[in-house]
Motif scaffolding. Structure first.
Motif, mmCIF file in Angstrom:
data_model
loop_
_atom_site.group_PDB
_atom_site.id
_atom_site.type_symbol
_atom_site.label_atom_id
_atom_site.label_comp_id
_atom_site.label_asym_id
_atom_site.label_seq_id
_atom_site.Cartn_x
_atom_site.Cartn_y
_atom_site.Cartn_z
ATOM 1 N N GLN A 13 -6.840 28.606 -26.496
ATOM 2 C CA GLN A 13 -6.297 27.493 -25.957
ATOM 3 C C GLN A 13 -5.185 27.492 -25.633
ATOM 4 O OE1 GLN A 13 -7.539 27.867 -30.009
ATOM 5 N NE2 GLN A 13 -6.043 26.091 -30.743
ATOM 6 N N ILE A 14 -4.151 29.114 -26.052
ATOM 7 C CA ILE A 14 -2.995 29.135 -25.727
ATOM 8 C C ILE A 14 -2.815 30.172 -24.569
ATOM 9 C CG2 ILE A 14 0.165 29.350 -26.560
ATOM 10 C CD1 ILE A 14 -1.187 28.470 -29.161
ATOM 11 N N ASP A 15 -2.694 29.516 -23.568
ATOM 12 C CA ASP A 15 -2.981 29.732 -22.394
ATOM 13 C C ASP A 15 -0.896 30.588 -21.503
ATOM 14 O OD1 ASP A 15 -1.630 27.514 -21.524
ATOM 15 O OD2 ASP A 15 -3.561 27.530 -19.533
ATOM 16 N N HIS A 16 -1.031 31.029 -20.526
ATOM 17 C CA HIS A 16 0.631 31.913 -21.021
ATOM 18 C C HIS A 16 1.333 30.311 -20.582
ATOM 19 C CE1 HIS A 16 3.302 32.473 -17.493
ATOM 20 N NE2 HIS A 16 3.659 33.616 -17.734
ATOM 21 N N CYS A 19 2.267 28.175 -23.546
ATOM 22 C CA CYS A 19 3.471 29.869 -24.843
ATOM 23 C C CYS A 19 4.283 29.777 -24.206
ATOM 24 C CB CYS A 19 2.818 31.242 -24.400
ATOM 25 S SG CYS A 19 3.491 32.360 -25.652
ATOM 26 N N ARG A 20 4.431 29.754 -22.748
ATOM 27 C CA ARG A 20 6.117 29.466 -22.138
ATOM 28 C C ARG A 20 6.584 27.955 -22.733
ATOM 29 N NH1 ARG A 20 9.344 31.149 -17.981
ATOM 30 N NH2 ARG A 20 7.437 32.806 -17.325
ATOM 31 N N GLU A 21 5.557 26.611 -22.210
ATOM 32 C CA GLU A 21 6.746 25.805 -22.181
ATOM 33 C C GLU A 21 7.004 25.608 -24.031
ATOM 34 O OE1 GLU A 21 4.218 21.397 -22.768
ATOM 35 O OE2 GLU A 21 3.578 22.438 -21.210
ATOM 36 N N HIS A 22 5.771 25.380 -24.833
ATOM 37 C CA HIS A 22 6.396 25.855 -26.329
ATOM 38 C C HIS A 22 7.726 26.587 -26.114
ATOM 39 C CE1 HIS A 22 6.262 25.267 -30.813
ATOM 40 N NE2 HIS A 22 5.834 27.147 -30.734
ATOM 41 N N LYS A 25 10.948 25.392 -25.610
ATOM 42 C CA LYS A 25 11.380 23.767 -26.287
ATOM 43 C C LYS A 25 11.701 24.088 -27.231
ATOM 44 C CE LYS A 25 8.791 20.414 -28.870
ATOM 45 N NZ LYS A 25 7.363 19.571 -29.273
ATOM 46 N N ILE A 26 11.273 25.434 -28.077
ATOM 47 C CA ILE A 26 11.566 25.868 -29.534
ATOM 48 C C ILE A 26 13.208 26.236 -29.383
ATOM 49 C CG2 ILE A 26 9.352 25.197 -30.622
ATOM 50 C CD1 ILE A 26 9.210 28.386 -30.743
ATOM 51 N N ALA A 27 12.998 26.715 -28.242
ATOM 52 C CA ALA A 27 14.316 28.402 -28.160
ATOM 53 C C ALA A 27 15.839 28.215 -28.601
ATOM 54 C CB ALA A 27 14.411 28.511 -26.779
ATOM 55 N N PRO A 28 15.981 26.625 -28.150
ATOM 56 C CA PRO A 28 17.189 25.846 -29.100
ATOM 57 C C PRO A 28 17.625 25.741 -30.475
ATOM 58 C CG PRO A 28 16.670 24.707 -27.138
ATOM 59 C CD PRO A 28 15.647 25.367 -27.330
ATOM 60 N N VAL A 42 9.155 36.355 -26.043
ATOM 61 C CA VAL A 42 7.805 36.764 -25.323
ATOM 62 C C VAL A 42 6.425 37.112 -25.856
ATOM 63 C CG1 VAL A 42 9.494 39.425 -25.978
ATOM 64 C CG2 VAL A 42 8.173 39.907 -27.664
ATOM 65 N N TRP A 43 5.799 36.783 -24.318
ATOM 66 C CA TRP A 43 4.272 37.080 -23.965
ATOM 67 C C TRP A 43 3.908 38.584 -23.654
ATOM 68 C CZ3 TRP A 43 1.716 36.734 -19.123
ATOM 69 C CH2 TRP A 43 0.664 36.630 -19.477
ATOM 70 N N SER A 44 2.684 38.724 -23.865
ATOM 71 C CA SER A 44 1.990 39.677 -23.212
ATOM 72 C C SER A 44 0.650 39.207 -22.173
ATOM 73 C CB SER A 44 1.699 41.358 -24.077
ATOM 74 O OG SER A 44 1.287 41.613 -23.516
ATOM 75 N N GLN A 45 -0.218 39.673 -21.528
ATOM 76 C CA GLN A 45 -1.303 39.566 -20.613
ATOM 77 C C GLN A 45 -2.162 40.328 -21.338
ATOM 78 O OE1 GLN A 45 -1.608 41.986 -16.919
ATOM 79 N NE2 GLN A 45 -0.473 39.685 -16.029
ATOM 80 N N SER A 46 -2.004 41.286 -22.480
ATOM 81 C CA SER A 46 -3.332 41.195 -23.611
ATOM 82 C C SER A 46 -3.417 40.862 -24.621
ATOM 83 C CB SER A 46 -1.987 41.988 -24.459
ATOM 84 O OG SER A 46 -1.337 41.766 -25.605
ATOM 85 N N GLY A 47 -2.841 38.941 -24.508
ATOM 86 C CA GLY A 47 -2.628 38.067 -25.593
ATOM 87 C C GLY A 47 -1.766 37.679 -26.804
#
Length: 109
Positions: A13-16, A19-22, A25-28, A42-47
């Motif tokens: 249920q967590i797609d690209h 994941c990016r949005e989350h 949001k949390i980076a700061p 980081v995110w990978s196409q491998s999931g």
């Protein structure tokens, strides 16, 4: 200096985009983490997703990867993350034009 590579498999249920949005949001929230120099989300196409962290020392890294942080990862992603800690011997930084060489810290203890 310590580099940590942290990985976890994303639930279906967590797609690209999610994941990016989350991560955005949390980076700061990582600005005030004791001993943290930087974190790459980081995110990978491998999931798989996670972070590449730069730490001042191994004690700060080990302290961070327990307690509330670990509980949050398990709750959100349904698994314990894979965490690999590496001692950094040298850094070549092409943006600043610098090369840093580090004294031995982990292996000598």
């Amino acid at each position: 200096m310590i580099t940590a590579v942290v990985r976890y498999k994303l639930p279906s249920q967590i797609d690209h985009a999610t994941c990016r949005e989350h991560f955005h949001k949390i980076a700061p929230n990582f600005r005030e983490v004791t001993g943290l120099i930087s974190k790459h989300f980081v995110w990978s196409q491998s999931g798989w997703a996670g972070g590449v962290y730069q730490w001042e020392g191994i004690e700060d890294a080990k302290a961070f990867y327990t307690g509330p942080w670990l509980d949050g990862i398990i709750q959100r992603y349904g698994m314990k993350p894979q965490i690999d800690l590496y001692e950094v011997f040298a850094v070549t930084d092409n943006t600043s034009g610098k090369v840093e060489l580090f004294k031995e810290t982990v292996a000598s203890k």
